[in-house]
Design a protein around this motif. Sequence first.
Motif, PDB file in Angstrom:
ATOM      1  N   CYS A  64      -8.877  12.254  16.929  1.00 19.20           N
ATOM      2  CA  CYS A  64      -9.475  11.201  16.088  1.00 19.20           C
ATOM      3  C   CYS A  64      -9.016   9.803  16.483  1.00 19.20           C
ATOM      4  O   CYS A  64      -9.722   8.820  16.256  1.00 19.20           O
ATOM      5  N   ARG A  65      -7.841   9.717  17.101  1.00 18.80           N
ATOM      6  CA  ARG A  65      -7.338   8.404  17.544  1.00 18.80           C
ATOM      7  C   ARG A  65      -7.989   8.004  18.873  1.00 18.80           C
ATOM      8  O   ARG A  65      -8.340   6.850  19.076  1.00 18.80           O
ATOM      9  N   HIS A  66      -8.195   8.986  19.756  1.00 16.24           N
ATOM     10  CA  HIS A  66      -8.663   8.665  21.118  1.00 16.24           C
ATOM     11  C   HIS A  66     -10.123   8.983  21.388  1.00 16.24           C
ATOM     12  O   HIS A  66     -10.709   8.443  22.316  1.00 16.24           O
ATOM     13  N   LYS A  67     -10.711   9.872  20.568  1.00 18.59           N
ATOM     14  CA  LYS A  67     -12.089  10.263  20.870  1.00 18.59           C
ATOM     15  C   LYS A  67     -13.046   9.811  19.782  1.00 18.59           C
ATOM     16  O   LYS A  67     -13.960   9.029  20.009  1.00 18.59           O
ATOM     17  N   GLU A  68     -12.853  10.356  18.560  1.00 11.05           N
ATOM     18  CA  GLU A  68     -13.789  10.051  17.465  1.00 11.05           C
ATOM     19  C   GLU A  68     -13.021   9.858  16.163  1.00 11.05           C
ATOM     20  O   GLU A  68     -12.396  10.804  15.681  1.00 11.05           O
ATOM     21  N   TRP A  69     -13.126   8.647  15.552  1.00  7.62           N
ATOM     22  CA  TRP A  69     -12.480   8.446  14.261  1.00  7.62           C
ATOM     23  C   TRP A  69     -13.017   9.447  13.248  1.00  7.62           C
ATOM     24  O   TRP A  69     -14.208   9.788  13.256  1.00  7.62           O
ATOM     25  N   ALA A  70     -12.139   9.940  12.355  1.00  8.81           N
ATOM     26  CA  ALA A  70     -12.603  10.792  11.248  1.00  8.81           C
ATOM     27  C   ALA A  70     -11.699  10.545  10.041  1.00  8.81           C
ATOM     28  O   ALA A  70     -10.581  10.067  10.183  1.00  8.81           O
ATOM     29  N   MET A  71     -12.173  10.906   8.857  1.00  9.57           N
ATOM     30  CA  MET A  71     -11.502  10.504   7.627  1.00  9.57           C
ATOM     31  C   MET A  71     -10.388  11.455   7.171  1.00  9.57           C
ATOM     32  O   MET A  71     -10.293  11.798   5.981  1.00  9.57           O
ATOM     33  N   ASN A  72      -9.535  11.855   8.108  1.00 10.26           N
ATOM     34  CA  ASN A  72      -8.322  12.599   7.751  1.00 10.26           C
ATOM     35  C   ASN A  72      -7.303  11.599   7.224  1.00 10.26           C
ATOM     36  O   ASN A  72      -7.330  10.444   7.619  1.00 10.26           O
ATOM     37  N   VAL A  73      -6.377  12.037   6.388  1.00 10.73           N
ATOM     38  CA  VAL A  73      -5.372  11.112   5.875  1.00 10.73           C
ATOM     39  C   VAL A  73      -4.577  10.515   7.045  1.00 10.73           C
ATOM     40  O   VAL A  73      -4.092   9.387   6.980  1.00 10.73           O
ATOM     41  N   GLY A  74      -4.462  11.284   8.112  1.00 14.92           N
ATOM     42  CA  GLY A  74      -3.883  10.783   9.360  1.00 14.92           C
ATOM     43  C   GLY A  74      -2.363  10.859   9.444  1.00 14.92           C
ATOM     44  O   GLY A  74      -1.680  11.255   8.497  1.00 14.92           O
ATOM     45  N   ASP A  75      -1.834  10.440  10.601  1.00 11.99           N
ATOM     46  CA  ASP A  75      -0.401  10.602  10.865  1.00 11.99           C
ATOM     47  C   ASP A  75       0.468   9.599  10.095  1.00 11.99           C
ATOM     48  O   ASP A  75       1.546   9.951   9.594  1.00 11.99           O
ATOM     49  N   GLU A  76      -0.016   8.369   9.955  1.00 10.59           N
ATOM     50  CA  GLU A  76       0.814   7.350   9.275  1.00 10.59           C
ATOM     51  C   GLU A  76       0.926   7.631   7.768  1.00 10.59           C
ATOM     52  O   GLU A  76       2.026   7.798   7.228  1.00 10.59           O
ATOM     53  N   LYS A  77      -0.199   7.732   7.084  1.00  2.95           N
ATOM     54  CA  LYS A  77      -0.172   8.066   5.644  1.00  2.95           C
ATOM     55  C   LYS A  77       0.331   9.500   5.469  1.00  2.95           C
ATOM     56  O   LYS A  77       0.930   9.846   4.449  1.00  2.95           O
ATOM     57  N   GLY A  78       0.139  10.334   6.494  1.00  2.00           N
ATOM     58  CA  GLY A  78       0.600  11.723   6.445  1.00  2.00           C
ATOM     59  C   GLY A  78       2.111  11.818   6.279  1.00  2.00           C
ATOM     60  O   GLY A  78       2.604  12.733   5.613  1.00  2.00           O
ATOM     61  N   LEU A  79       2.836  10.864   6.872  1.00  2.00           N
ATOM     62  CA  LEU A  79       4.300  10.877   6.722  1.00  2.00           C
ATOM     63  C   LEU A  79       4.699  10.590   5.281  1.00  2.00           C
ATOM     64  O   LEU A  79       5.663  11.155   4.759  1.00  2.00           O
ATOM     65  N   ILE A  80       3.931   9.742   4.596  1.00  2.00           N
ATOM     66  CA  ILE A  80       4.202   9.435   3.172  1.00  2.00           C
ATOM     67  C   ILE A  80       3.886  10.679   2.338  1.00  2.00           C
ATOM     68  O   ILE A  80       4.663  11.082   1.473  1.00  2.00           O
TER      69      ILE A  80
END
Length: 214
Positions: free
Chosen positions: A33-49
């Motif tokens: 999602c970072r390098h190919k296609e954005w998608a609406m996962n909570v992701g790595d940054e908010k994922g750490l919280i």
Amino acid sequence: TGSTQPQRMLEAVQKNATKGDPESVFSAIDYYCRHKEWAMNVGDEKGLILDSVLTEVNPSIALELGTYCGYSTVRIARLLSPGSKLITVEFNPAFAAVARQIIAYAGVQDKVTLVEGPSGDLIPKMKERFGIKSFDFVFLDHWKDRYVPDTKLLEDCGLLRKGTVLLADNVICPGAPEYLKYVRNSPRYESRYFKSNLEYSKVEDGLEKSVFLG
Ligand SMILES: O=c1[nH]cnc2c(O)c(F)c(-c3ccc(F)cc3)cc12
Ligand SMILES: [Mg+2]
């Protein structure tokens, strides 16, 4: 091949992650999602919280509203203690179908119950269907206009108890202003904002953590 974006994310998991390794699964999704296609996962940054709040709460029974492809489902389930359960609700059948496969690939399917349907209809059935007394943790990550009605529904159905932690994604982007007003102005919640960034982006977003006071 994968015709839809969720199917392409599943392919990226099957190609780049290790079966039974939850961390490799959500890392593969983050990379895609970072390098190919954005998608609406909570992701790595908010994922750490999300990880840190989960580790603090250590819920026996958790609820997720908005499964999408199962990214946060896997993130949450991997941190649950043995015997603890996560119920995740997804309205979109195509998303649910991909999520089931990603959850299984990560090997966390025994901790997860994925229920398909509208949250507003399913929440009132939680007690009878799953024998739940109340939730220890709720992750709101579905549709911003459902955050307030579903929170009120959880209250009215007696599914929150003194100390239940609600964690809401996207309170800044796309934004859930009515929800922020509701939990911040209510004497029944103790709220705190965790500033972060929108997944895979530099735009501000954050998570609102609200403890139900009973
Ligand atoms: O609808 C959503 N449900 C759950 N989570 C979302 C999210 O994390 C988003 F970033 C976004 C989002 C979509 C498009 C944008 F331009 C910005 C954020 C949407 C959702
Ligand atoms: Mg979100």
